[in-house]
Design a protein around this motif. Structure first.
Motif, PDB file in Angstrom:
ATOM      1  N   LEU A  34     -21.248 -24.311  11.527  1.00 29.16           N
ATOM      2  CA  LEU A  34     -20.432 -25.285  12.266  1.00 29.16           C
ATOM      3  C   LEU A  34     -19.425 -24.594  13.166  1.00 29.16           C
ATOM      4  CD1 LEU A  34     -19.689 -27.985   9.528  1.00 29.16           C
ATOM      5  CD2 LEU A  34     -21.128 -28.257  11.543  1.00 29.16           C
ATOM      6  N   CYS A  35     -18.824 -23.527  12.664  1.00 26.22           N
ATOM      7  CA  CYS A  35     -17.829 -22.797  13.448  1.00 26.22           C
ATOM      8  C   CYS A  35     -18.464 -22.140  14.665  1.00 26.22           C
ATOM      9  CB  CYS A  35     -17.144 -21.757  12.555  1.00 26.22           C
ATOM     10  SG  CYS A  35     -15.756 -20.917  13.340  1.00 26.22           S
ATOM     11  N   VAL A  36     -19.651 -21.562  14.491  1.00 27.37           N
ATOM     12  CA  VAL A  36     -20.326 -20.876  15.602  1.00 27.37           C
ATOM     13  C   VAL A  36     -20.757 -21.871  16.668  1.00 27.37           C
ATOM     14  CG1 VAL A  36     -22.353 -19.519  16.239  1.00 27.37           C
ATOM     15  CG2 VAL A  36     -21.055 -18.927  14.181  1.00 27.37           C
ATOM     16  N   THR A  37     -21.463 -22.932  16.260  1.00 25.61           N
ATOM     17  CA  THR A  37     -21.926 -23.908  17.249  1.00 25.61           C
ATOM     18  C   THR A  37     -20.759 -24.666  17.878  1.00 25.61           C
ATOM     19  OG1 THR A  37     -22.260 -25.510  15.448  1.00 25.61           O
ATOM     20  CG2 THR A  37     -24.161 -24.200  16.128  1.00 25.61           C
ATOM     21  N   GLY A  38     -19.725 -24.950  17.088  1.00 32.24           N
ATOM     22  CA  GLY A  38     -18.552 -25.606  17.648  1.00 32.24           C
ATOM     23  C   GLY A  38     -17.803 -24.723  18.627  1.00 32.24           C
ATOM     24  N   GLY A  39     -17.829 -23.416  18.389  1.00 32.53           N
ATOM     25  CA  GLY A  39     -17.172 -22.492  19.305  1.00 32.53           C
ATOM     26  C   GLY A  39     -17.791 -22.520  20.692  1.00 32.53           C
ATOM     27  N   PHE A  40     -19.116 -22.610  20.760  1.00 33.51           N
ATOM     28  CA  PHE A  40     -19.791 -22.670  22.057  1.00 33.51           C
ATOM     29  C   PHE A  40     -19.461 -23.966  22.803  1.00 33.51           C
ATOM     30  CE2 PHE A  40     -22.722 -19.459  20.240  1.00 33.51           C
ATOM     31  CZ  PHE A  40     -22.685 -18.543  21.285  1.00 33.51           C
ATOM     32  N   GLN A  41     -19.093 -25.000  22.064  1.00 30.87           N
ATOM     33  CA  GLN A  41     -18.764 -26.280  22.694  1.00 30.87           C
ATOM     34  C   GLN A  41     -17.272 -26.401  23.006  1.00 30.87           C
ATOM     35  OE1 GLN A  41     -20.680 -29.620  20.507  1.00 30.87           O
ATOM     36  NE2 GLN A  41     -21.728 -28.024  19.356  1.00 30.87           N
ATOM     37  N   GLY A  42     -16.502 -25.378  22.699  1.00 26.19           N
ATOM     38  CA  GLY A  42     -15.073 -25.434  22.956  1.00 26.19           C
ATOM     39  C   GLY A  42     -14.775 -25.644  24.434  1.00 26.19           C
ATOM     40  N   PHE A  43     -13.809 -26.498  24.725  1.00 29.73           N
ATOM     41  CA  PHE A  43     -13.444 -26.740  26.119  1.00 29.73           C
ATOM     42  C   PHE A  43     -11.993 -27.187  26.273  1.00 29.73           C
ATOM     43  CE2 PHE A  43     -12.911 -29.957  29.480  1.00 29.73           C
ATOM     44  CZ  PHE A  43     -13.068 -29.141  30.591  1.00 29.73           C
ATOM     45  N   ASP A  44     -11.592 -28.229  25.522  1.00 32.54           N
ATOM     46  CA  ASP A  44     -10.320 -28.898  25.781  1.00 32.54           C
ATOM     47  C   ASP A  44      -9.122 -27.986  25.617  1.00 32.54           C
ATOM     48  OD1 ASP A  44     -11.070 -28.851  23.124  1.00 32.54           O
ATOM     49  OD2 ASP A  44     -11.209 -31.024  22.959  1.00 32.54           O
ATOM     50  N   LEU A  45      -9.087 -27.182  24.543  1.00 29.82           N
ATOM     51  CA  LEU A  45      -7.961 -26.270  24.359  1.00 29.82           C
ATOM     52  C   LEU A  45      -7.852 -25.290  25.519  1.00 29.82           C
ATOM     53  CD1 LEU A  45      -7.768 -25.183  20.601  1.00 29.82           C
ATOM     54  CD2 LEU A  45      -6.095 -26.481  21.927  1.00 29.82           C
ATOM     55  N   PHE A  46      -8.970 -24.703  25.900  1.00 33.79           N
ATOM     56  CA  PHE A  46      -8.977 -23.731  26.996  1.00 33.79           C
ATOM     57  C   PHE A  46      -8.586 -24.385  28.310  1.00 33.79           C
ATOM     58  CE2 PHE A  46     -11.609 -21.809  23.794  1.00 33.79           C
ATOM     59  CZ  PHE A  46     -11.411 -20.451  23.925  1.00 33.79           C
ATOM     60  N   TYR A  47      -9.095 -25.583  28.544  1.00 32.13           N
ATOM     61  CA  TYR A  47      -8.852 -26.244  29.822  1.00 32.13           C
ATOM     62  C   TYR A  47      -7.386 -26.630  29.979  1.00 32.13           C
ATOM     63  CZ  TYR A  47      -9.460 -29.477  33.719  1.00 32.13           C
ATOM     64  OH  TYR A  47      -9.364 -30.105  34.931  1.00 32.13           O
ATOM     65  N   VAL A  48      -6.782 -27.174  28.927  1.00 32.09           N
ATOM     66  CA  VAL A  48      -5.394 -27.643  29.031  1.00 32.09           C
ATOM     67  C   VAL A  48      -4.410 -26.476  28.981  1.00 32.09           C
ATOM     68  CG1 VAL A  48      -3.620 -29.084  27.957  1.00 32.09           C
ATOM     69  CG2 VAL A  48      -5.988 -29.867  28.025  1.00 32.09           C
ATOM     70  N   LEU A  49      -4.651 -25.502  28.113  1.00 30.73           N
ATOM     71  CA  LEU A  49      -3.696 -24.405  27.947  1.00 30.73           C
ATOM     72  C   LEU A  49      -3.733 -23.398  29.083  1.00 30.73           C
ATOM     73  CD1 LEU A  49      -3.942 -23.683  24.107  1.00 30.73           C
ATOM     74  CD2 LEU A  49      -2.028 -24.719  25.330  1.00 30.73           C
ATOM     75  N   THR A  50      -4.932 -22.999  29.520  1.00 31.47           N
ATOM     76  CA  THR A  50      -5.010 -21.925  30.526  1.00 31.47           C
ATOM     77  C   THR A  50      -5.970 -22.232  31.667  1.00 31.47           C
ATOM     78  OG1 THR A  50      -6.767 -20.789  29.304  1.00 31.47           O
ATOM     79  CG2 THR A  50      -4.489 -20.177  28.785  1.00 31.47           C
ATOM     80  N   VAL A  65     -28.759 -21.599  24.178  1.00 27.01           N
ATOM     81  CA  VAL A  65     -28.058 -20.713  23.238  1.00 27.01           C
ATOM     82  C   VAL A  65     -27.610 -21.482  22.002  1.00 27.01           C
ATOM     83  CG1 VAL A  65     -25.979 -19.309  22.910  1.00 27.01           C
ATOM     84  CG2 VAL A  65     -27.320 -19.085  24.999  1.00 27.01           C
ATOM     85  N   VAL A  66     -27.052 -22.677  22.205  1.00 26.70           N
ATOM     86  CA  VAL A  66     -26.570 -23.472  21.071  1.00 26.70           C
ATOM     87  C   VAL A  66     -27.729 -23.944  20.202  1.00 26.70           C
ATOM     88  CG1 VAL A  66     -25.388 -25.590  20.399  1.00 26.70           C
ATOM     89  CG2 VAL A  66     -24.487 -24.201  22.270  1.00 26.70           C
ATOM     90  N   VAL A  67     -28.829 -24.362  20.846  1.00 26.23           N
ATOM     91  CA  VAL A  67     -29.971 -24.899  20.092  1.00 26.23           C
ATOM     92  C   VAL A  67     -30.632 -23.826  19.244  1.00 26.23           C
ATOM     93  CG1 VAL A  67     -32.291 -25.857  20.344  1.00 26.23           C
ATOM     94  CG2 VAL A  67     -30.404 -26.825  21.638  1.00 26.23           C
ATOM     95  N   ILE A  68     -30.787 -22.612  19.788  1.00 21.70           N
ATOM     96  CA  ILE A  68     -31.480 -21.570  19.025  1.00 21.70           C
ATOM     97  C   ILE A  68     -30.581 -20.929  17.983  1.00 21.70           C
ATOM     98  CG2 ILE A  68     -32.987 -21.047  20.963  1.00 21.70           C
ATOM     99  CD1 ILE A  68     -31.357 -18.529  21.462  1.00 21.70           C
TER     100      ILE A  68
END
Length: 296
Positions: free
Chosen positions: A218-234, A272-275
């Motif tokens: 879950l952590c690995v696949t969720g990491g690839f989907q990360g967006f909101d924190l990066f977008y708002v902070l930096t 990448v996420v699917v495999i």
């Protein structure tokens, strides 16, 4: 009991399949088609074949974005999964006396991620932020930083924020798994003279191994989907030090108007996420075979 007409069960599947096709299959096919074109979203499309993919594999910023997300995932495996596991061990050892601790740790999970990002942007502010103010109050002026504006600390700061949010999520998962361990096993270990640390390390952890593996996935696949924190902070800055595939994709599509190039990014990221799921399962199966000496 079998239905009188064998096709009746398939009729009940039609609504779900229609929603899945409209929400998943059609967008995936359209994205794949757009990735073979050069298009700005409103003008004429130009078919370019695999040109977008060829450019992506030579795009240094796209490669760096995957490096950043890999570092982010490695950091969150510690700050989210490992710390969540430690929290769960503490809660399990003090059952009935840690309600407020669980509430405090889990509360950030309930907050919208945009709210979390705005909150931490104030905490990390170099002028009046809580972290720099605390360091100055302790006389540690040399350790103050422009946390989100320094390329050497921006990615680390985002990882810490992510750990603060999701450690409680994984803690909840591990608490549920630890609660399923038979009490007789733990009591037997105590009767043998094992202390709480030995029980946790040698009894409880092996018992929830599958849960830990699921949390890592879950952590690995969720990491690839990360967006909101990066977008708002930096928003990928400073100087692309926190650029990840999703922020680069959004900038390419909505700021630069290059739909085809962004669609090619989306296709690669999806692959990448699917495999990653089957690859993780294969590695886990191989590890199990090695442990059992090749016996199934």
């Amino acid at each position: 009991m079998r239905p009188e007409r064998p096709w009746i069960p398939y009729v009940f599947l039609v609504p779900a399949l229609a929603v899945f096709g409209f929400a998943v299959v059609v967008p995936v096919l359209m994205t794949g088609g757009y990735s073979l074109t050069e298009w700005n979203g409103y003008g004429p499309m130009t078919f370019v074949g695999l040109q977008n993919y060829i450019e992506l594999f030579t795009d240094q910023l796209f490669a760096r974005s995957f490096l950043h997300i890999a570092l982010y995932i490695l950091a969150t495996l510690v700050l989210e999964v490992l710390i969540g596991l430690c929290y769960a061990g503490l809660v399990d050892a003090r059952r009935g006396r840690s309600v407020w601790f669980r509430v405090a740790v889990f509360t950030p999970v309930l907050l919208p991620m945009v709210v979390v990002a705005v909150l931490w942007s104030f905490v990390l502010n170099p002028d009046f932020g809580l972290i720099n103010a605390t360091l100055e109050a302790l006389g540690l002026h040399d350790l103050t930083r422009i946390w989100l504006g320094d390329p050497s600390t921006a990615l680390l700061a985002i990882c810490v924020v992510s750990g603060w949010v999701f450690a409680g999520f994984y803690m909840t998962i591990f608490i549920a798994a630890l609660g399923q361990i038979p009490a007789e096993i733990v009591e037997a270990a105590r009767l043998d003279g094992a202390n709480e640390w030995q029980i946790f390390w040698r009894v409880k952890l092996p018992a929830i191994r599958r849960t830990i593996e699921v949390a890592i996935l879950l952590c690995v696949t969720g990491g690839f989907q990360g967006f909101d924190l990066f977008y708002v902070l930096t928003n990928g800055g400073p100087y692309h030090a926190t650029e990840i595939p999703t922020t680069y994709l959004v900038r390419t599509v909505f700021h630069n108007g290059n739909i085809g190039y962004g669609a090619a990014m989306a296709v690669i990221l999806t692959v990448v996420v699917v495999i990653s799921g089957p690859l993780f399962a294969r590695l886990r199966r191989r590890a199990e075979l090695q442990e059992t000496g090749g016996r199934r």
